[in-house]
Every structure is written in structure tokens, then in C-alpha cells.
Write a protein that holds these residues in place. Structure first.
Motif, mmCIF file in Angstrom:
data_model
loop_
_atom_site.group_PDB
_atom_site.id
_atom_site.type_symbol
_atom_site.label_atom_id
_atom_site.label_comp_id
_atom_site.label_asym_id
_atom_site.label_seq_id
_atom_site.Cartn_x
_atom_site.Cartn_y
_atom_site.Cartn_z
ATOM 1 N N UNK A 30 -26.316 -19.223 -12.747
ATOM 2 C CA UNK A 30 -25.415 -20.366 -12.719
ATOM 3 C C UNK A 30 -25.919 -21.418 -11.737
ATOM 4 N N UNK A 31 -25.690 -22.662 -12.105
ATOM 5 C CA UNK A 31 -26.012 -23.786 -11.233
ATOM 6 C C UNK A 31 -24.752 -24.230 -10.514
ATOM 7 N N UNK A 97 -31.275 -28.186 -5.821
ATOM 8 C CA UNK A 97 -30.343 -27.489 -6.694
ATOM 9 C C UNK A 97 -29.860 -26.226 -5.967
ATOM 10 N N UNK A 98 -28.566 -26.028 -5.970
ATOM 11 C CA UNK A 98 -27.995 -24.807 -5.424
ATOM 12 C C UNK A 98 -27.602 -23.937 -6.611
ATOM 13 N N UNK A 104 -25.193 -11.312 -9.133
ATOM 14 C CA UNK A 104 -24.934 -10.631 -7.864
ATOM 15 C C UNK A 104 -25.639 -11.304 -6.686
ATOM 16 N N UNK A 105 -26.363 -12.381 -6.954
ATOM 17 C CA UNK A 105 -27.130 -13.062 -5.906
ATOM 18 C C UNK A 105 -26.280 -14.075 -5.176
ATOM 19 N N UNK A 106 -26.593 -14.309 -3.915
ATOM 20 C CA UNK A 106 -25.949 -15.430 -3.231
ATOM 21 C C UNK A 106 -26.518 -16.747 -3.757
ATOM 22 N N UNK A 107 -25.846 -17.822 -3.477
ATOM 23 C CA UNK A 107 -26.342 -19.135 -3.872
ATOM 24 C C UNK A 107 -27.584 -19.457 -3.051
#
Length: 121
Positions: A30-31, A97-98, A104-107
Motif C-alpha cells: 500500500x502507498x 513515497x511512504x 506486516x511491514x512498517x511504513x
């Protein structure tokens, strides 16, 4: 891995316009927010404009009313329309881009390679 490819920089006279584009590609879950930063010679990198997933935007004072950030979620692309350019806008512009590479990953922060914008007086 996410790649950000920028385009649209160049040389323009004061008062002119440029449109920067940044296309994101790669495996991503996801962005989140996307934005543009710039760094002039001898200066620190500064945030120019941001846009959230909900299309909320923010700008530094020096570009308000002149720059417009937008995004096309279907194309994973963010744009920066720059009008009434001034010599002090001269800098290398970087796309940011964040995003989450996995559910399951952090941003994480991802960066483009930078594109030069030069405004002559």
C-alpha cells in the motif's frame, strides 16, 4: 522493492512553468503519502509539497499559490505543477513515497533519483 522514476525537470526562464512526474513501481502492499522535496546547492533538503491518500495537500509557504501537487492512484504517480517559477526555485527535486512493502511491514520511505530544475532570471 519500490522504484520511483522522476521526469519533467529542465531549464526555464523566470515566470515559466514545469510539470514534474514521479511514477512508482515494484512490489508494494500500500502507498501512503507522497511528496516532493528539493535541495539547492549548499542548502538542506526541504519538503515542498505533500499529498495524502485522501488527497489532502500541504505546501511550504514559498510555493503556495504557484505549485500544485496531485496524484493518480491508478498509475501510482504523483505530479508537481510549478507555475510562476522564480530563480530561488532552482534545486534538485526529489520524489518521496511512504509505503508498506508488505501488509506486516512498517511504513518506509522511498526516494527518486532527483531531477534538476533550473530557473534563469
Amino acid at each position: 522493492q519500490v522504484q520511483l522514476v522522476e521526469s519533467g525537470g529542465g531549464l526555464v526562464q523566470a515566470g515559466g512553468s514545469l510539470r514534474l512526474s514521479c511514477a512508482a513501481s515494484g512490489s508494494i502492499f500500500s502507498f501512503n503519502a507522497m511528496g516532493w522535496y528539493r535541495q539547492a546547492p549548499g542548502k538542506q533538503r526541504e519538503l515542498v509539497a505533500t499529498i495524502t491518500n485522501g488527497d489532502s495537500t500541504g505546501y511550504i509557504d514559498s510555493v503556495k499559490g504557484r505549485f500544485t501537487i496531485s496524484r493518480d492512484n491508478a498509475k501510482n504517480t504523483v505530479y508537481l505543477e510549478m507555475n510562476s517559477l522564480k530563480p530561488e526555485d532552482t534545486a534538485v527535486y526529489y520524489c518521496n513515497c511512504k509505503a508498506k512493502p508488505h501488509s506486516y511491514s512498517p511504513v518506509r520511505d522511498y526516494w527518486g533519483q532527483g531531477t534538476q530544475v533550473t530557473v534563469s532570471s
